[in-house]
Design a protein around this motif. Structure first.
Motif, short mmCIF file in Angstrom:
data_model
loop_
_atom_site.label_atom_id
_atom_site.label_comp_id
_atom_site.label_asym_id
_atom_site.label_seq_id
_atom_site.Cartn_x
_atom_site.Cartn_y
_atom_site.Cartn_z
N VAL A 75 0.86 -1.52 -0.13
CA VAL A 75 0.19 0.07 -0.20
C VAL A 75 1.01 0.96 0.42
CG1 VAL A 75 -1.37 1.62 1.05
CG2 VAL A 75 -1.64 -1.09 1.49
N THR A 76 0.83 2.11 -0.79
CA THR A 76 1.55 3.14 -1.13
C THR A 76 0.54 4.07 -1.22
OG1 THR A 76 3.32 2.27 -2.14
CG2 THR A 76 2.96 5.26 -2.18
N VAL A 77 0.30 5.48 -0.31
CA VAL A 77 -0.33 6.51 -0.37
C VAL A 77 0.81 7.84 -1.19
CG1 VAL A 77 -2.70 7.97 0.64
CG2 VAL A 77 -2.73 5.78 0.80
N GLY A 78 -0.14 8.10 -1.96
CA GLY A 78 0.42 9.93 -2.15
C GLY A 78 2.48 8.89 -2.65
N ASN A 79 2.94 9.62 -1.83
CA ASN A 79 4.55 8.93 -1.24
C ASN A 79 4.79 8.42 -0.52
OD1 ASN A 79 5.20 11.01 -4.22
ND2 ASN A 79 5.58 12.42 -3.24
N GLN A 80 3.84 8.33 0.66
CA GLN A 80 3.83 7.39 1.35
C GLN A 80 3.88 5.60 1.19
OE1 GLN A 80 5.54 10.51 2.29
NE2 GLN A 80 5.35 8.90 4.38
N SER A 81 4.59 5.08 1.24
CA SER A 81 4.61 3.58 1.27
C SER A 81 4.13 3.23 3.47
CB SER A 81 6.18 3.00 1.12
OG SER A 81 5.55 1.91 1.10
N VAL A 82 3.21 2.35 3.19
CA VAL A 82 2.53 1.91 4.43
C VAL A 82 3.41 0.57 4.31
CG1 VAL A 82 0.59 2.03 6.17
CG2 VAL A 82 0.95 3.00 4.61
N GLY A 83 2.88 -0.13 3.21
CA GLY A 83 3.21 -1.78 3.15
C GLY A 83 2.13 -2.64 3.21
N ASN A 84 2.78 -3.45 3.65
CA ASN A 84 1.61 -4.50 3.41
C ASN A 84 0.33 -4.73 4.31
OD1 ASN A 84 2.81 -5.45 1.34
ND2 ASN A 84 3.42 -7.48 2.99
N LEU A 85 -0.97 -4.43 4.35
CA LEU A 85 -1.18 -4.16 5.61
C LEU A 85 -2.77 -5.22 5.55
CD1 LEU A 85 -2.28 -0.22 4.84
CD2 LEU A 85 -1.09 -1.33 6.68
N SER A 86 -3.13 -5.74 6.79
CA SER A 86 -4.05 -6.93 7.13
C SER A 86 -5.17 -6.26 7.91
CB SER A 86 -3.29 -8.03 8.39
OG SER A 86 -4.40 -9.03 8.84
N MET A 87 -5.98 -6.55 6.64
CA MET A 87 -7.97 -6.41 7.17
C MET A 87 -8.91 -6.96 7.38
SD MET A 87 -9.08 -3.63 4.24
CE MET A 87 -10.28 -3.35 5.18
N ASN A 88 -8.52 -6.83 9.11
CA ASN A 88 -9.30 -7.87 9.83
C ASN A 88 -11.14 -7.76 9.37
OD1 ASN A 88 -6.95 -9.39 9.93
ND2 ASN A 88 -6.37 -7.72 11.82
N PHE A 89 -12.08 -8.13 9.39
CA PHE A 89 -13.68 -8.33 9.12
C PHE A 89 -13.82 -8.53 10.88
CE2 PHE A 89 -11.87 -8.19 5.49
CZ PHE A 89 -12.14 -6.85 4.54
N GLY A 90 -13.30 -9.96 11.45
CA GLY A 90 -13.89 -10.21 12.22
C GLY A 90 -15.38 -10.95 11.68
N SER A 91 -16.46 -11.69 12.31
CA SER A 91 -16.75 -13.10 12.50
C SER A 91 -18.14 -12.46 12.25
CB SER A 91 -17.09 -14.27 13.41
OG SER A 91 -18.21 -14.65 13.28
N GLY A 92 -18.36 -12.63 10.87
CA GLY A 92 -20.00 -11.66 11.34
C GLY A 92 -20.03 -10.36 10.97
N GLY A 93 -18.49 -9.73 10.50
CA GLY A 93 -18.00 -7.87 11.02
C GLY A 93 -18.83 -7.30 9.57
N LEU A 94 -18.78 -8.21 8.36
CA LEU A 94 -19.04 -7.15 6.89
C LEU A 94 -20.48 -7.72 6.79
CD1 LEU A 94 -17.96 -5.01 4.94
CD2 LEU A 94 -16.50 -6.98 3.87
N THR A 95 -21.00 -7.43 5.80
CA THR A 95 -22.82 -7.73 6.11
C THR A 95 -23.27 -7.08 4.75
OG1 THR A 95 -24.03 -6.27 7.90
CG2 THR A 95 -23.22 -8.83 8.45
N GLN A 96 -24.69 -7.71 4.48
CA GLN A 96 -25.21 -7.08 3.31
C GLN A 96 -26.82 -6.58 3.57
OE1 GLN A 96 -25.13 -6.76 -1.05
NE2 GLN A 96 -25.98 -8.15 -0.70
N TYR A 97 -27.17 -6.25 4.37
CA TYR A 97 -28.39 -5.77 5.11
C TYR A 97 -28.55 -4.40 3.79
CZ TYR A 97 -27.01 -9.31 8.44
OH TYR A 97 -26.67 -10.42 9.29
N ALA A 98 -30.44 -4.44 4.14
CA ALA A 98 -31.04 -3.32 2.91
C ALA A 98 -30.61 -2.02 4.09
CB ALA A 98 -32.56 -3.76 3.57
N SER A 99 -30.52 -1.05 3.33
CA SER A 99 -30.58 -0.09 4.29
C SER A 99 -31.18 1.25 3.22
CB SER A 99 -28.55 0.65 3.41
OG SER A 99 -28.91 1.58 4.14
N THR A 100 -32.20 1.92 4.22
CA THR A 100 -32.49 3.15 3.71
C THR A 100 -32.07 3.95 2.60
OG1 THR A 100 -32.93 4.14 5.17
CG2 THR A 100 -34.20 2.25 4.78
N GLY A 101 -30.94 4.72 3.49
CA GLY A 101 -30.42 5.21 2.49
C GLY A 101 -29.55 5.19 1.45
N GLY A 102 -28.82 3.86 1.58
CA GLY A 102 -27.68 3.23 -0.21
C GLY A 102 -26.69 3.63 0.46
N THR A 103 -25.98 3.43 2.00
CA THR A 103 -25.02 4.00 1.99
C THR A 103 -24.23 2.64 2.96
OG1 THR A 103 -25.46 5.60 3.58
CG2 THR A 103 -24.88 6.02 1.67
#
Length: 620
Positions: A466-494
């Protein structure tokens, strides 16, 4: 036993009751003393010897102190963050200085024990209670949270400074809407992915297939640069290669003494290697930041010695080498580009100019799965915000990591379509033209009909290089956990971001400390971090009530108490104090009894004196 024995016995009674009165007065005087343990009085009868039981008479009395150290005082909360109390068994380990030298306390190494927990930070950064005892504990590494050793010592927190920690992991939890509300969806043709809030690859300058949007950027690979062997002062075993001659002389050695002299320096990626002729060997280390000094008079120091030192600085796992013809090949590795500069004649003799600049091969530029500067507007209209988090590189420089979600397929289009999302992070907020603006995380997130995540099956993905602009951050681990990422109906659509945090931080200086209910001293730093600094040491004894009381509510070990045993069943409460265990009502009751007993003994003396006077009157 006669009249005079009765007089002596009464005097002993007066002494015993006086001893009890002294203890009562001390307990009452310390009714408000923090951590005070009252002292009771135990009376013991002294029976004179008699040949037969029927001639046994009542004897005198003596008094002994009876400790109540094991009796808990009332614990109350305070507003001082460094105050602490022990609920249950245990003592704080403390030391009292024997003097002050250069405004710093001097200790003799003797550890005492106390329940008095009114500790506060003094000018030297020590935690000292109201009686002048210094708290002891085991320091903790603020970055790892692990204890440093296991021997308690006097704690000091003055001017603590925590180094920066690069971000390596992001905790993320969110609900993605079943139908995202994107700007492009309102005018899209019915039945299309765009109308369903999705991303249409055909709208982009570069026609990306949505099935390959997840292709991550290519990783960096090693690159090499080879010097000119004609100038290299090196010849392999065997006949001398005339190509390795310099200044008309055949160079049959690769010893550094044939290439470098004391005072020469080489700078590799900002790290300096110096050369000396001390005859004492090499000093320092090539591990960045480099402090290595190579001795050119050491016979075993060769060109390969120098190359190995360079490889240590660059961190490459691909060794730099000297070929059979004498050509030197330098490796960049994959972690960074290679930059070497030197004005030393010996460096030029290895076949390189005054400076070497060699970039790593490939990396960072994906063939697919990116959004270029020309397509930022389209991408923004066909995706939704996924939140942002401030990450940190290895130097503690903050990096604003922006996230966006794009729906790349929708079950609303009918079978075999599925609800599939792609996650993008912003690589360059100022990208224009064909420069990369957003990079795909490289994973298709597929959701089932019930809104739960079905793919990937794990709870973690990796964002590579991962590099943002000229800053290198390296490899990043994204942890969602159990059930942390879902797709339920949302009235705002966001997207509803339930959690977004990371484990990096900038360097910071200690601002304040507090004690928590786990017995840990926690420091608050200028970078906003609350980090564990020390664990408060507690001890217990097999014979607690046989400890020797000292001034200030402290206790010393005795033979009857036994040695201190590390740890205790009691728990530490932060911002709390244990009060005196003295019961005023009980002490007043004892006071009345003691007064009556004392008066009664004086009556015995008066009566005995009268009897002696009567006896003397017989002789008149």
């Amino acid at each position: 036993m006669g009249i005079f024995d009765a007089l002596n016995t009464s005097v002993g009674g007066l002494q015993a009751q006086s001893f009890a009165l002294q203890n009562i007065s001390g307990n009452i005087a310390n009714a408000s003393t923090t951590g005070y343990k009252g002292i009771g009085t135990s009376f013991e009868d002294l029976i004179p010897q008699s040949a037969t039981p029927d001639r046994q008479v009542a004897g005198g009395v003596t008094a002994f102190a009876q400790a109540t150290i094991t009796t808990q005082g009332t614990v109350t909360s305070t507003t001082v963050a460094t105050n602490m109390a022990i609920n249950g068994q245990g003592f704080f380990n403390v030391q009292k200085p024997i003097g002050i030298t250069d405004n710093l306390p001097v200790f003799d190494g003797t550890t005492d024990y106390t329940r008095r927990g009114d500790f506060q930070l003094n000018a030297s950064g020590n935690l000292v209670n109201g009686a002048g005892y210094y708290l002891m504990g085991v320091t903790v590494d603020p970055k790892t949270g692990n204890p440093i050793g296991n021997v308690p010592k006097v704690l000091q927190f003055q001017n603590n400074f925590v180094p920066a920690q690069a971000t390596t992991a992001i905790q993320y939890a969110a609900n993605l809407p079943t139908t995202p509300s994107t700007a492009a969806a309102s005018g899209a043709a019915a039945g299309t992915l765009t109308a369903a809030g999705g991303l249409n690859p055909l709208d982009f300058t570069v026609n990306h297939n949505p099935l390959v949007l997840g292709t991550p950027p290519a990783p960096y690979s090693n690159a090499t640069i080879t010097g000119s062997q004609v100038n290299n002062k090196f010849a392999p075993p065997g006949p001398v290669n005339v190509a390795t001659q310099l200044n008309g002389a055949a160079n049959t050695t690769d010893s550094l003494s044939a290439n470098f002299v004391a005072g020469d320096t080489i700078v590799i990626n900002g790290n300096t290697i110096a050369f000396n002729n001390s005859g004492t060997g090499n000093t320092g280390s090539a591990t960045p930041p480099s402090t290595l000094s190579i001795d050119v008079t050491k016979a075993t120091n060769t060109v390969q010695t120098l190359l190995t030192a360079i490889d240590t600085i660059t961190g490459t796992s691909v060794p730099s080498t000297v070929s059979s013809t004498g050509a030197v090949t330098l490796s960049t590795g994959t972690s960074s580009n290679l930059n070497i500069a030197s004005s030393a004649a010996g460096w030029a003799a290895l076949g390189f100019g005054a400076s070497v600049t060699q970039n790593r091969a490939g990396g960072g530029t994906p063939g697919t799965g990116i959004v270029i500067g020309n397509d930022i507007s389209v991408f923004t209209k066909e995706s939704i915000s996924g939140g942002a988090v401030t990450a940190y590189d290895a130097t503690g420089t903050p990096v604003n990591l922006q996230l966006r979600w794009a729906k790349s397929d929708s079950s609303a289009l009918g079978s075999p379509h599925t609800d599939t999302w792609n996650l993008f992070y912003q690589a360059n907020p100022n990208a224009t033209g064909t420069n990369t603006a957003w990079v795909n995380a490289g994973t298709n997130f597929v959701f089932g009909a019930n809104g739960s995540l079905t793919s990937p099956t794990g709870s973690t993905i990796t964002l590579n290089n991962v590099t943002v602009g000229n800053q290198s951050v390296g490899n990043l681990s994204m942890n969602f956990g159990s059930g942390g990422l879902t797709q339920y109906a949302s009235t705002g659509g966001t997207a509803t971001i339930n959690q977004i945090s990371q484990n990096g931080y900038a360097a910071g200086q200690l601002q304040s400390i507090a004690v928590n209910n786990n017995g840990l001293v926690v420091g608050t730093f200028s970078n906003g971090q609350n980090l564990d600094l020390a664990a408060v040491s507690v001890s217990h004894f097999n014979g607690t009530n046989y400890l020797k009381a000292l001034d200030g509510g402290a206790y010393a070990v005795t033979n009857q108490s036994g040695v201190a045993i590390a740890g205790a069943t009691g728990t530490i409460s932060g911002s709390s104090l244990e009060g005196s265990n003295t019961d005023i009502a009980d002490e007043f009751t004892k006071l009345i009894v003691t007064q009556q007993a004392y008066s009664a003994n004086t009556k015995v003396i008066t009566t005995a004196n009268s009897m002696v006077q009567d006896l003397l009157n017989v002789l008149r």
